[in-house]
Design an enzyme around this catalytic site. Structure first.
Site, PDB file in Angstrom:
ATOM      1  N   HIS A 175     -20.492 -15.550 -27.791  1.00  0.00           N
ATOM      2  CA  HIS A 175     -19.023 -15.473 -27.870  1.00  0.00           C
ATOM      3  C   HIS A 175     -18.480 -14.530 -26.792  1.00  0.00           C
ATOM      4  CE1 HIS A 175     -15.130 -15.087 -30.254  1.00  0.00           C
ATOM      5  NE2 HIS A 175     -15.085 -13.990 -29.496  1.00  0.00           N
ATOM      6  N   GLU A 176     -19.068 -13.354 -26.693  1.00  0.00           N
ATOM      7  CA  GLU A 176     -18.555 -12.368 -25.728  1.00  0.00           C
ATOM      8  C   GLU A 176     -18.730 -12.853 -24.286  1.00  0.00           C
ATOM      9  OE1 GLU A 176     -16.669 -10.195 -26.622  1.00  0.00           O
ATOM     10  OE2 GLU A 176     -17.113 -10.149 -28.748  1.00  0.00           O
ATOM     11  N   HIS A 179     -16.162 -15.362 -23.230  1.00  0.00           N
ATOM     12  CA  HIS A 179     -14.877 -14.793 -22.804  1.00  0.00           C
ATOM     13  C   HIS A 179     -14.880 -14.618 -21.275  1.00  0.00           C
ATOM     14  CE1 HIS A 179     -12.597 -14.210 -26.403  1.00  0.00           C
ATOM     15  NE2 HIS A 179     -13.485 -13.443 -26.988  1.00  0.00           N
ATOM     16  N   TYR A 190      -4.442 -14.054 -23.369  1.00  0.00           N
ATOM     17  CA  TYR A 190      -4.888 -13.640 -24.692  1.00  0.00           C
ATOM     18  C   TYR A 190      -3.689 -13.413 -25.596  1.00  0.00           C
ATOM     19  CZ  TYR A 190      -8.721 -11.819 -27.570  1.00  0.00           C
ATOM     20  OH  TYR A 190      -9.680 -11.640 -28.528  1.00  0.00           O
ATOM     21  N   GLU A 199     -10.233 -17.724 -27.948  1.00  0.00           N
ATOM     22  CA  GLU A 199     -11.159 -17.350 -29.012  1.00  0.00           C
ATOM     23  C   GLU A 199     -11.996 -18.550 -29.466  1.00  0.00           C
ATOM     24  OE1 GLU A 199     -12.233 -14.654 -30.708  1.00  0.00           O
ATOM     25  OE2 GLU A 199     -11.314 -13.573 -29.061  1.00  0.00           O
ATOM     26  N   ASP A 272      -2.640  -8.802 -33.627  1.00  0.00           N
ATOM     27  CA  ASP A 272      -3.772  -9.427 -32.935  1.00  0.00           C
ATOM     28  C   ASP A 272      -3.315 -10.481 -31.918  1.00  0.00           C
ATOM     29  OD1 ASP A 272      -6.411  -9.902 -32.286  1.00  0.00           O
ATOM     30  OD2 ASP A 272      -6.788 -11.244 -33.985  1.00  0.00           O
ATOM     31  N   HIS A 277      -7.441 -14.466 -33.545  1.00  0.00           N
ATOM     32  CA  HIS A 277      -8.710 -14.631 -34.259  1.00  0.00           C
ATOM     33  C   HIS A 277      -8.570 -15.421 -35.558  1.00  0.00           C
ATOM     34  CE1 HIS A 277      -9.832 -11.197 -31.653  1.00  0.00           C
ATOM     35  NE2 HIS A 277     -11.030 -11.730 -31.712  1.00  0.00           N
TER      36      HIS A 277
END
Lengths: 389, 132
Positions: A175-176, A179, A190, A199, A272, A277
């Protein structure tokens, strides 16, 4: 055609040879391009040195190859911290270090071997990761240049801990890194729906890294994000579920998984960055439904459609509708109008309350064998001689 | 001392918004919390630093502390802009808000500097405003 054309390297050489001998002029051109590309890719891979020193800015000096460096912040907040493992070095025995190293490697391998995409930027950017960030840091993030992982609730008594170390789940590491892939491709901002798509791409390909590593089909996969992260003190199986958004946990302390699975439950919030998310549950579930309907391994067809869109079909402020339209068209481009794959994409988006726009009709390419992969191209001497005639 | 704490974002995307009152904490916990506020030099911190939107999955924190006497201060930070002296306080507040001592609130009250884009009248504590 660009070397990133998603058609490339998905049709085996024996089929290409048949096409070149028996196909229409358009099909023959397609096959010639594909074979020529395969040769170029294989030559490029063969020419890569086994170890290439990285430059100060993280790019390799010549041909790119996998290059990972793991740092430890030693419970401080200084990045990147002290280098503790670099490419090719043996395991250290520190679980966080070795998991970050292996996870970055698995993500790199999926993108290179399946999508011919080298590292997060497509050009071999060095993959830097820092573990042991701060004390009691229950999070992981991508800061625009590197991955950062906390150790969860390691500072609390065992009976009070909610989170394990954030390197424990391969899909979190994937996932990271994704990005980073998004940053260097679609550049989705974002915020709002574009942020939720950002996301979702990370969750989708994070899950695909895990499925690919485990050799799971779409039906066999758990489609969970962070399945190993929550401790036994938490009533939950993961942080998110692409299969059933909103059901990953329901806990006395953490509360209930708030992700919607349908536009009817879209959450309007200023928190957020507009709920990136939580609303990501909607495009996450659209992908899941499409992948299940396509069958087989999700990274092959559904993954290729979404990868194609991420690379070149979305604006930085894309909406869910934009993503639905783009994946619907990409499915037609890759597999043909009214193909099973395009129908699966359509069903995926309508399942979450979004109707993709009609697509521009595309003549179906030659049929693709279901068991083929991007590494399946094997140009033969016969086919190359044909090209030179 | 009343402490209002809000954390949003992070990999999990779960929002926390709680108030902790040292008057209802066990003496030892209350003393430790006051010490962390002092060590962070909280009331001298700039009220807000830019939270970069290019950092995916980072936490964002909004904290207001009212000592009931002369200090009332609110700060907003992202993970990347929390100094090491402030982190122990953030960590303790996160832990406390997961405990029975964290009381649910609707919003974070206005701070000392005005210009608060998240101000909600309904969230102001039910007592007279502090004199300058």
């Amino acid at each position: 055609m660009s070397h990133r054309d998603p058609f490339f390297c998905i049709v085996p050489s024996y089929m290409l040879e048949n096409i070149m001998e028996n196909g229409t002029s358009e099909q023959r051109q397609y096959a010639m391009n594909n074979l020529a590309h395969s040769v170029a890719v294989r030559e490029r891979r063969a020419a890569r040195p086994t170890a290439v020193p990285a430059t100060a800015v993280g790019r390799t000096a010549s041909m790119p190859s996998k290059n990972r460096i793991i740092y430890s912040a030693a419970e401080q907040n200084i990045l990147p911290g002290q280098q503790v493992r670099s490419e090719g070095e043996p395991p250290t025995g520190d679980l966080s270090v070795d998991e970050a190293y292996a996870g970055a490697g698995a993500t790199y391998d999926l993108f290179e071997q399946v999508y011919d995409h080298i590292s997060v930027d497509g050009h071999g950017l060095r993959l830097d990761s820092t573990v042991h960030y701060r004390v009691g840091y229950d999070n992981a993030f991508w800061n625009g240049r590197q991955m950062v992982y906390g150790d969860g609730d390691e500072d609390l008594p065992e009976g009070q801990r909610l989170f394990n170390r954030f390197t424990v789940a391969l899909d979190i590491i994937g996932h990271e890194l994704v990005h980073g892939v998004t940053q260097f491709s679609a550049g989705l901002v974002y915020e709002g729906q574009a942020g939720a798509l950002n996301e979702a791409f990370s969750d989708i390909f994070g899950s695909l890294v895990k499925q690919w590593k485990l050799g799971q089909t779409a039906v066999e996969a758990d489609w969970l994000i962070g399945a190993e992260l929550l401790t036994k003190n938490v009533n939950g199986e993961a942080l998110r579920s692409l299969k059933a958004p909103g059901t990953a946990y329901d806990d006395r302390v953490l509360g209930k998984d708030p992700q919607p699975a349908h536009m009817d439950q879209y959450i309007v919030t200023t928190d957020d960055h507009g709920g990136v998310h939580v609303n990501s549950g909607i495009p996450n579930h659209a992908f899941y439904v499409a992948a299940i309907k396509m069958g087989g391994s999700a990274w092959e067809k559904a993954g290729r459609i979404w990868y194609t869109v991420l690379q070149s079909k979305l604006g930085t402020r894309a909406t869910f509708q934009d993503a639905a339209d783009a994946t619907h068209q990409a499915a037609a481009d890759l597999y043909g109008t009214n193909s099973l794959e395009q129908e699966a994409v359509y069903n995926g988006w309508t399942a979450v309350g979004i109707t993709p726009a009609p697509t521009i009709p595309v003549t179906p390419p030659p049929p693709l064998p279901s068991e083929n992969t991007a590494m399946g191209c094997r140009p033969t001497l016969k086919s190359l001689l044909f090209l030179l005639r | 001392m009343e402490i209002y704490f809000k954390r949003t974002g992070g990999f999990m995307g779960r929002s926390i918004m709680r108030m902790v009152d040292t008057a209802v904490l066990p003496h030892e916990k209350a003393t430790a919390l006051r010490t962390l506020v002092t060590q962070a030099d909280f009331f001298e911190l700039p009220s807000e630093t830019a939270v970069s939107s290019s950092i995916a999955d980072q936490f964002e924190y909004t904290v207001l502390i009212d000592d009931g006497k002369t200090h009332r201060h609110r700060i907003k930070r992202g993970d990347s802009t929390i100094p090491s002296t402030l982190w122990p306080l953030m960590r303790e507040l996160t832990t406390l808000t997961h405990s029975e001592y964290g009381r649910a609130i609707d919003d974070i009250p206005i701070g000392d500097g005005g210009g608060d884009d998240n101000f909600s009248p309904a969230a102001v504590p039910h007592r007279p405003p502090l004199q300058p």
